[in-house]
Design a protein around this motif. Structure first.
Motif, mmCIF file in Angstrom:
data_model
loop_
_atom_site.group_PDB
_atom_site.id
_atom_site.type_symbol
_atom_site.label_atom_id
_atom_site.label_comp_id
_atom_site.label_asym_id
_atom_site.label_seq_id
_atom_site.Cartn_x
_atom_site.Cartn_y
_atom_site.Cartn_z
ATOM 1 N N ASP A 146 7.174 -13.704 3.027
ATOM 2 C CA ASP A 146 5.891 -13.928 2.374
ATOM 3 C C ASP A 146 6.065 -15.018 1.324
ATOM 4 N N LYS A 161 3.325 0.026 14.929
ATOM 5 C CA LYS A 161 3.840 -1.338 14.784
ATOM 6 C C LYS A 161 5.350 -1.294 14.751
ATOM 7 N N HIS A 222 10.316 -10.762 8.077
ATOM 8 C CA HIS A 222 9.770 -9.729 8.961
ATOM 9 C C HIS A 222 9.147 -10.334 10.217
ATOM 10 N N TYR A 226 2.699 -5.460 17.393
ATOM 11 C CA TYR A 226 1.727 -4.374 17.493
ATOM 12 C C TYR A 226 1.979 -3.656 18.824
HETATM 13 O O1 AKG Z 1 0.839 -6.385 9.819
HETATM 14 C C1 AKG Z 1 0.572 -7.563 10.049
HETATM 15 O O2 AKG Z 1 -0.178 -7.914 10.946
HETATM 16 C C2 AKG Z 1 1.206 -8.653 9.224
HETATM 17 C C3 AKG Z 1 1.767 -8.183 7.919
HETATM 18 C C4 AKG Z 1 2.538 -9.240 7.231
HETATM 19 O O3 AKG Z 1 3.070 -10.155 7.827
HETATM 20 C C5 AKG Z 1 2.714 -9.192 5.790
HETATM 21 O O4 AKG Z 1 2.239 -8.239 5.134
HETATM 22 O O5 AKG Z 1 3.320 -10.130 5.261
#
Ligand code: AKG
Length: 293
Positions: A146, A161, A222, A226
């Motif tokens: 992020d 997920k 990450h 899904y």
């Molecule tokens: O759950 C998602 O679709 C993306 C979540 C994600 O990448 C995040 O929270 O940085």
């Protein structure tokens, strides 16, 4: 050979863990954890369903993003489709399209939804700007950190997920693109010829279910799949260390501006340059730890 991320992310009972336990065992040492059922305590846990969103805000127009696996040089800034929210929910229940609803500021449309939950007491200092994410079955959120380097608390509602995680100290071996928070590697189909550093990364993975919250410490990579069509919500707290906070500010300002500018000037060439820098860094990381490509 599969990438090494089979180690399970620890799972604890989110309904009983104390703030002190969470702080000492996970937040301070910056270790990811699944807080199973943490959100069961809030009305949102049962109230927020596909039908609920269809009925209460179905007419809203939403901007949707493809997973863009086909073009890794692109960032998720311009949506590639717009649709009514209820039509989109019907679609993701029905079929594996490519379209995700990413960083959806749902509470701007319906502030009353904020009454359906509180911020879990396991920590404090939340940035109170929650976002929601919706996606169809089999859709992929490609591997990234992020950009603001915050700690992320990602809660799952409808559907499950699969999440694959790597610590930020693995960035070079994951071929992080400079001036960016993405990697071009495909964790499920690693190309060891192109990315030999991947032989040495070590990650972990988990499957999130309804009511679970995944704690992703600052800068954690990450990759999300899904397993069914569904949705989740994320909230965040500022990074714990000054260098990570500075990194977040740098990413959001200088880095992002430079990347956007260079992309406008010569997207293709800039992307190739970033890939070559990423390769060099991976090579150096392998030499540092005495490994051969
Ligand atoms: O759950 C998602 O679709 C993306 C979540 C994600 O990448 C995040 O929270 O940085």
């Amino acid at each position: 050979m599969a990438l090494d991320f089979q180690t399970p992310v620890p799972i604890v009972d989110g309904t009983t863990i104390t703030r002190e336990e969470f702080t000492e065992q996970y937040a301070k040492p910056q270790k990811p954890v699944v807080l199973r059922g943490l959100w069961k305590q809030y009305p949102a846990y049962t109230k927020w369903t596909m039908d609920f969103f269809r009925q209460t805000m179905g007419s809203i127009e939403v901007g949707l993003f493809g997973n863009r696996k086909e073009d890794l040089s692109k960032t998720l800034q311009v949506p590639n489709a717009v649709m009514r929210f209820d039509e989109y929910l019907n679609l993701i229940e029905r079929e594996p399209t490519d379209l995700r609803l990413f960083l959806f500021p749902i509470f701007k449309h319906r502030p009353e939804l904020l009454k359906d939950f509180d911020y879990p007491k396991i920590t404090s200092g939340y940035i109170k700007v929650p976002f929601m994410f919706f996606g169809p079955p089999k859709s992929i959120v490609r591997m990234h950190q992020d950009i603001d380097m915050c700690n992320v608390y990602l809660t799952q509602f409808h559907g499950r997920k699969r999440v694959v995680l790597f610590a930020p100290d693995q960035s070079d071996l994951l071929y992080r693109l400079p001036f960016n928070v993405h990697s071009t590697v495909d964790v499920d189909n690693p190309d060891y010829e192109e990315y030999p550093g991947l032989k040495y990364v070590k990650g972990s993975s988990t499957i999130l279910e309804h009511g679970d919250t995944l704690f992703m410490p600052s800068g954690y990579w990450h990759h999300i799949e899904y397993l069914e069509g569904g949705f989740g919500l994320s909230v965040r707290t500022l990074a714990h260390t000054l260098p990570m906070k500075v990194r977040g500010v740098y990413n959001l300002t200088i880095q992002r501006t430079t990347d956007n500018l260079m992309r406008k000037m010569n997207d293709k060439k800039w992307f190739e340059y970033k890939k070559s820098l990423a390769r060099e860094r991976a090579q150096k990381a392998m030499s540092r730890i005495g490994l051969q490509a």
